[in-house]
Design a protein around this motif. Structure first.
Motif, PDB file in Angstrom:
ATOM      1  N   VAL A 115       0.972  -1.242   0.071  1.00 17.73           N
ATOM      2  CA  VAL A 115      -0.096   0.001  -0.006  1.00 17.73           C
ATOM      3  C   VAL A 115       1.042   1.298   0.058  1.00 17.73           C
ATOM      4  N   ALA A 116       2.020   1.022   0.776  1.00 18.11           N
ATOM      5  CA  ALA A 116       2.864   2.432   0.934  1.00 18.11           C
ATOM      6  C   ALA A 116       3.476   2.469  -0.620  1.00 18.11           C
ATOM      7  N   ASP A 117       3.905   1.628  -1.482  1.00 16.90           N
ATOM      8  CA  ASP A 117       4.488   1.864  -2.539  1.00 16.90           C
ATOM      9  C   ASP A 117       3.462   2.205  -3.435  1.00 16.90           C
ATOM     10  N   PHE A 118       2.365   1.646  -3.427  1.00 14.75           N
ATOM     11  CA  PHE A 118       1.256   2.423  -4.517  1.00 14.75           C
ATOM     12  C   PHE A 118       0.975   3.819  -4.035  1.00 14.75           C
ATOM     13  N   LEU A 119       0.799   4.186  -2.699  1.00 14.67           N
ATOM     14  CA  LEU A 119       0.608   5.531  -2.487  1.00 14.67           C
ATOM     15  C   LEU A 119       1.709   6.271  -2.845  1.00 14.67           C
ATOM     16  N   ILE A 120       2.829   5.957  -2.801  1.00 15.39           N
ATOM     17  CA  ILE A 120       4.095   6.816  -3.215  1.00 15.39           C
ATOM     18  C   ILE A 120       3.933   7.029  -4.771  1.00 15.39           C
ATOM     19  N   PHE A 121       3.841   5.989  -5.319  1.00 17.20           N
ATOM     20  CA  PHE A 121       3.646   5.914  -6.845  1.00 17.20           C
ATOM     21  C   PHE A 121       2.452   7.226  -7.321  1.00 17.20           C
ATOM     22  N   GLN A 122       1.536   7.026  -6.426  1.00 10.52           N
ATOM     23  CA  GLN A 122       0.537   8.124  -6.924  1.00 10.52           C
ATOM     24  C   GLN A 122       0.735   9.391  -6.598  1.00 10.52           C
ATOM     25  N   ALA A 123       1.545   9.665  -5.684  1.00 11.13           N
ATOM     26  CA  ALA A 123       1.994  10.912  -5.273  1.00 11.13           C
ATOM     27  C   ALA A 123       2.952  11.564  -6.321  1.00 11.13           C
ATOM     28  N   LYS A 124       3.871  10.695  -6.742  1.00  7.26           N
ATOM     29  CA  LYS A 124       5.032  10.816  -7.709  1.00  7.26           C
ATOM     30  C   LYS A 124       4.113  11.166  -8.943  1.00  7.26           C
ATOM     31  N   SER A 125       3.052  10.398  -9.547  1.00  6.16           N
ATOM     32  CA  SER A 125       2.300  10.731 -10.633  1.00  6.16           C
ATOM     33  C   SER A 125       1.721  12.213 -10.803  1.00  6.16           C
ATOM     34  N   ILE A 126       1.415  12.668  -9.470  1.00  8.20           N
ATOM     35  CA  ILE A 126       0.965  14.295  -9.497  1.00  8.20           C
ATOM     36  C   ILE A 126       2.191  15.235  -9.047  1.00  8.20           C
ATOM     37  N   GLY A 172      -9.569   8.236   0.999  1.00 10.62           N
ATOM     38  CA  GLY A 172      -8.001   8.333   0.906  1.00 10.62           C
ATOM     39  C   GLY A 172      -8.067   8.617  -0.576  1.00 10.62           C
ATOM     40  N   MET A 173      -8.683   7.851  -1.466  1.00  6.58           N
ATOM     41  CA  MET A 173      -8.370   8.024  -2.759  1.00  6.58           C
ATOM     42  C   MET A 173      -8.733   9.338  -3.557  1.00  6.58           C
ATOM     43  N   GLN A 174     -10.196   9.490  -2.839  1.00  6.86           N
ATOM     44  CA  GLN A 174     -10.909  10.847  -3.256  1.00  6.86           C
ATOM     45  C   GLN A 174      -9.950  12.068  -3.136  1.00  6.86           C
ATOM     46  N   TYR A 175      -9.301  12.009  -1.975  1.00  5.51           N
ATOM     47  CA  TYR A 175      -8.153  13.196  -1.591  1.00  5.51           C
ATOM     48  C   TYR A 175      -7.374  13.302  -2.601  1.00  5.51           C
ATOM     49  N   LEU A 176      -6.688  12.303  -2.820  1.00  6.49           N
ATOM     50  CA  LEU A 176      -5.695  12.314  -3.982  1.00  6.49           C
ATOM     51  C   LEU A 176      -6.319  12.646  -5.476  1.00  6.49           C
ATOM     52  N   GLU A 177      -7.418  12.211  -5.647  1.00  7.21           N
ATOM     53  CA  GLU A 177      -8.066  12.521  -6.925  1.00  7.21           C
ATOM     54  C   GLU A 177      -8.262  14.215  -7.048  1.00  7.21           C
ATOM     55  N   ALA A 178      -8.973  14.624  -5.803  1.00  7.20           N
ATOM     56  CA  ALA A 178      -9.173  15.823  -5.876  1.00  7.20           C
ATOM     57  C   ALA A 178      -7.898  16.825  -6.108  1.00  7.20           C
ATOM     58  N   VAL A 179      -6.885  16.459  -5.374  1.00  5.69           N
ATOM     59  CA  VAL A 179      -5.553  17.331  -5.621  1.00  5.69           C
ATOM     60  C   VAL A 179      -5.095  16.964  -6.771  1.00  5.69           C
ATOM     61  N   ARG A 180      -5.388  15.707  -7.426  1.00  3.35           N
ATOM     62  CA  ARG A 180      -4.766  15.713  -8.874  1.00  3.35           C
ATOM     63  C   ARG A 180      -5.586  16.693  -9.871  1.00  3.35           C
ATOM     64  N   ARG A 181      -6.820  16.745  -9.757  1.00  2.00           N
ATOM     65  CA  ARG A 181      -7.459  17.731 -10.569  1.00  2.00           C
ATOM     66  C   ARG A 181      -7.322  19.249 -10.268  1.00  2.00           C
ATOM     67  N   LEU A 182      -7.075  19.358  -9.116  1.00  4.01           N
ATOM     68  CA  LEU A 182      -6.861  20.937  -8.627  1.00  4.01           C
ATOM     69  C   LEU A 182      -5.396  21.289  -9.118  1.00  4.01           C
ATOM     70  N   LYS A 183      -4.452  20.295  -9.243  1.00  7.59           N
ATOM     71  CA  LYS A 183      -3.052  20.462  -9.576  1.00  7.59           C
ATOM     72  C   LYS A 183      -3.425  20.720 -11.143  1.00  7.59           C
ATOM     73  N   ALA A 184      -3.925  19.876 -11.822  1.00  2.48           N
ATOM     74  CA  ALA A 184      -4.207  19.982 -13.183  1.00  2.48           C
ATOM     75  C   ALA A 184      -4.753  21.448 -13.594  1.00  2.48           C
ATOM     76  N   SER A 185      -5.671  21.969 -12.903  1.00  2.90           N
ATOM     77  CA  SER A 185      -6.116  23.183 -13.291  1.00  2.90           C
ATOM     78  C   SER A 185      -5.370  24.534 -12.789  1.00  2.90           C
ATOM     79  N   LEU A 186      -4.028  24.144 -12.281  1.00  5.01           N
ATOM     80  CA  LEU A 186      -2.965  25.040 -11.946  1.00  5.01           C
ATOM     81  C   LEU A 186      -3.319  26.064 -10.660  1.00  5.01           C
ATOM     82  N   PHE A 187      -4.237  25.305  -9.775  1.00  6.90           N
ATOM     83  CA  PHE A 187      -4.528  25.705  -8.485  1.00  6.90           C
ATOM     84  C   PHE A 187      -3.302  25.985  -7.547  1.00  6.90           C
TER      85      PHE A 187
END
Ligand SMILES: CSCC[C@H](NC=O)C(=O)O
Ligand SMILES: [Zn+2]
Ligand SMILES: [Zn+2]
Length: 427
Positions: A35-46, A119-134
């Motif tokens: 799970v830690a590897d998965f989450l760190i991979f998700q963080a890197k991807s954004i 947990g995953m919704q937080y990450l997805e929301a952050v992913r979208r906010l980053k993509a919108s240049l927030f």
């Protein structure tokens, strides 16, 4: 509405959720490293920095950071736990770690409601906010903690005591809530305090045919009668619609132990010299817990009936400032107004704030005096946490992401601290 009706970007979002769900993190042997590897991979991807901290060896705590433009302001903590409760495989329609999606778009998995969704919704929301240049003004931290389901001693408890925690300067915390079978989301501003007790009666053994006073079993049965009456009086208030689940004391027997074992079961003609029972008790955070403790000593396990009782790990009932463990839901708390408005702006509707009937890691943050809201954006959804065939609908999951986008945007942009309404309204 099944997966083929989703846009390709929504389909990818659902597929990431499925991957998280497919990692078997069920207690008592959660696969924390995967799970830690998965989450760190998700963080890197954004493009976010992350670390896996082993406060306890083998139990990584994953912290993901999105630095604000003013990192001196108190930060936002988006909190979740990665472990899930055990399951009975033969009771499930689908493998609880397959994350199978049925023709209604329901995603079946242990943890789909409690609480890998959040947990995953937080990450997805952050992913979208980053993509919108927030650009966040305040720093945002995402925490993925081990061991919530077994009391949080090696997870949240270690985190709040750590130097890392102090360095984050957290101002507000979001944690889990419960699904709502209705259209309006549920939201929680506190939780009941857990008290577990074992009560023990002792007495003279005797022939199974004899009637005599003060046998251990007779004395325990008197207690069971008294406890059952108290339980019914609390439950009646819920049944009558006078109180909600989190506003009464619950008491449930979770074990009983007495008798002399024999090769065929129990010796049937000897009255035991010792009889025990254990109870899970939950008390509203503003209730008079001392009067309950007196009730236990005087009526549930009185010394006059040869009875003793012991509490299992008694947590605090007040925060470090001596206040009850509840978060304010009025305009004295700017985080409440911001949250309420952000959910409404995203098209979500809230029920009246409630007390969470069980426990979550939120208590560790409330004990420090921090405001915590329990929110799992699941509307029109049966409450299936810890149940067989736990599922969450994919449309409900996707709508929840938009709630967090709105909330994170509002929280991370909040300038004032201390309720200067005028300056807030100008923003
Ligand atoms: C009091 S620590 C145990 C925490 C546990 N939490 C989820 O079910 C609970 O029993 O409520
Ligand atoms: Zn949970
Ligand atoms: Zn749980």
């Amino acid at each position: 509405s099944h997966s083929s009706s989703l846009s390709s970007s929504d389909a990818e979002t659902i597929s990431r959720f499925q991957h998280y769900l497919q990692i078997n993190t069920s207690q008592p042997t959660p696969n924390y490293h995967q799970v830690a590897d998965f989450l760190i991979f998700q963080a890197k991807s954004i493009s976010l920095e992350s670390q896996a901290i082993e406060f306890v060896q083998g139990k990584p705590f994953v912290l993901i950071q999105w630095l604000g433009t003013n990192p001196n302001l108190p930060s936002i903590l988006l909190y979740s736990h990665t472990d899930v409760v055990p399951f009975e495989p033969e009771k499930w329609k689908y493998d609880p770690f397959s994350a199978h999606i049925d023709q209604n778009g329901n995603i079946y998995a242990r943890g789909s409601q409690d609480m890998k969704c959040v947990g995953m919704q937080y990450l997805e929301a952050v992913r979208r906010l980053k993509a919108s240049l927030f650009q966040p003004l305040r720093s945002i931290y995402l925490a993925f903690s081990p061991d919530e389901e077994i009391g949080g001693q090696d997870g949240a408890a270690k985190f709040v005591e750590s130097e890392v925690f102090k360095s984050l300067n957290i101002g507000v915390v979001l944690d889990e809530g419960l699904a709502s079978p209705e259209e309006n989301y549920r939201i929680f501003y506190g939780e009941r305090i857990s008290r577990r007790i074992g009560i023990t009666a002792t007495g003279e053994p005797g022939h199974g045919s004899r009637l005599y006073d003060n046998s251990a079993a007779e004395n325990l049965m008197k207690s069971l009668e008294t406890i059952r009456r108290f339980r019914a009086s609390q439950f009646d208030m819920i049944k009558a619609g006078l109180k909600k689940e989190g506003e009464v004391v619950s008491v449930n027997m979770v074990y009983s132990k007495a008798g002399t074992p024999s090769p065929t079961g129990f010796v049937m003609n000897v009255q035991p010299s010792k009889a025990e029972a254990g109870f899970d008790i939950r008390v509203p955070p503003t209730a008079d817990i001392e009067s309950l403790e007196r009730r236990i000593a005087d009526e549930w396990a009185p010394a006059s009936r040869n009875m003793t009782f012991q509490f299992v790990r008694k947590g605090p009932v007040h925060d470090v400032f001596g206040n009850p463990l509840i978060t304010k839901t009025n305009s004295s708390n700017p985080w409440w107004d911001l949250l309420k408005d952000a959910i409404q702006m995203a098209g979500g509707k809230l029920q009246q704030p409630e007390i969470f009937p069980a426990s979550s890691d939120a208590r560790f943050f409330r004990q420090l005096g921090l405001p915590v809201f329990g929110f799992s954006p699941m509307e029109n959804t049966p409450i299936l946490l810890h149940d067989h065939n736990e599922f969450l609908n994919q449309e409900v999951y996707l709508k929840g992401i938009t709630m967090y986008e709105s909330i994170i945007r509002a929280y991370a942009s909040y300038v004032e601290f201390g309720g200067n309404k005028e300056s807030k309204d100008e923003m």
